[in-house]
Design an enzyme around this catalytic site. Structure first.
Site, PDB file in Angstrom:
ATOM      1  N   ARG A  94       0.969  -1.037  -0.057  1.00 37.06           N
ATOM      2  CA  ARG A  94       0.154   0.176   0.181  1.00 37.06           C
ATOM      3  C   ARG A  94       0.971   1.458   0.203  1.00 37.06           C
ATOM      4  O   ARG A  94       1.995   0.967   0.521  1.00 37.06           O
ATOM      5  CB  ARG A  94      -0.981   0.212   1.335  1.00 37.06           C
ATOM      6  CG  ARG A  94      -0.234   0.046   2.506  1.00 37.06           C
ATOM      7  CD  ARG A  94      -0.970  -0.643   3.648  1.00 37.06           C
ATOM      8  NE  ARG A  94      -1.299  -1.947   3.350  1.00 37.06           N
ATOM      9  CZ  ARG A  94      -1.969  -2.861   4.232  1.00 37.06           C
ATOM     10  NH1 ARG A  94      -2.230  -2.181   5.426  1.00 37.06           N
ATOM     11  NH2 ARG A  94      -2.013  -4.111   3.996  1.00 37.06           N
ATOM     12  N   ASP A  97      -1.368   3.430   4.923  1.00 36.24           N
ATOM     13  CA  ASP A  97      -2.141   2.844   5.797  1.00 36.24           C
ATOM     14  C   ASP A  97      -2.332   3.724   7.066  1.00 36.24           C
ATOM     15  O   ASP A  97      -1.172   4.206   7.606  1.00 36.24           O
ATOM     16  CB  ASP A  97      -1.861   1.536   6.198  1.00 36.24           C
ATOM     17  CG  ASP A  97      -2.946   0.719   6.856  1.00 36.24           C
ATOM     18  OD1 ASP A  97      -4.129   1.140   6.407  1.00 36.24           O
ATOM     19  OD2 ASP A  97      -2.683  -0.044   7.760  1.00 36.24           O
TER      20      ASP A  97
END
Length: 176
Positions: A94, A97
């Protein structure tokens, strides 16, 4: 006076260090969030999820807010979206986060939000930066530093730290 909340930030795609810094500053720029403290950035190996992911950079910030827990969650998700966060693969790589770890003394278990965060007490990548930011911190009556020492993923943390912010986030606050 608002509610004290602790947020964990992590990234393993793109310019991770710059992303974490921008995310902390974007949270601080929210009119109803005051950033009071920030941990250093730590490097960690991925925990769970698909193999082959790059290392994460992680940090923790403490904020004061008069937003509800769900309002704070929305603010965190808006920051994630500005950094092109996608949720296609659980525990996958990602760009950013942002998790709510604690929100005051609130205990909440709803489908969209659980506080304290379910796995925070077992994740060195959250506990170590939190303990560096606030050596006296506790999570559900346990020392965050002691929980960090017992975390199974402690060996996956890099020995180096990087300041998240170079200036005090707020008057009287600790930046690093």
């Amino acid at each position: 006076m608002g509610t004290r909340a602790v947020l964990a930030l992590g990234a393993n795609l793109g310019d991770r260090e710059a992303t974490l810094r921008r995310a902390a500053l974007e949270l601080a720029a929210h009119p109803r969030i005051t950033l009071t403290r920030a941990s250093p950035i730590v490097r960690s190996k991925p925990v769970g999820g698909p193999g082959g992911q790059g290392d994460y950079l992680n940090a923790v910030v403490e904020v004061e807010t008069d937003l509800s827990p769900f309002g704070l969650l929305r603010a965190c998700q808006e920051v994630e979206e500005r950094h092109h966060r996608t949720r296609s693969l659980r525990w996958g790589p990602r760009t950013l986060d942002v998790d709510i770890i604690v929100y005051g003394d609130l205990r909440l278990d709803e489908p969209e939000l659980t506080v304290p965060h379910l796995r925070a007490g077992t994740r060195a990548f959250v506990l170590v930066p939190w303990a560096l930011m606030d050596p006296g911190a506790t999570l559900e009556g346990h020392s965050v530093a002691e929980l960090a020492r017992r975390a199974a993923d402690l060996g996956g943390l890099g020995p180096d730290t990087i300041p998240l912010l170079t200036e005090d986030p707020a008057p009287g606050g600790d930046a690093d």
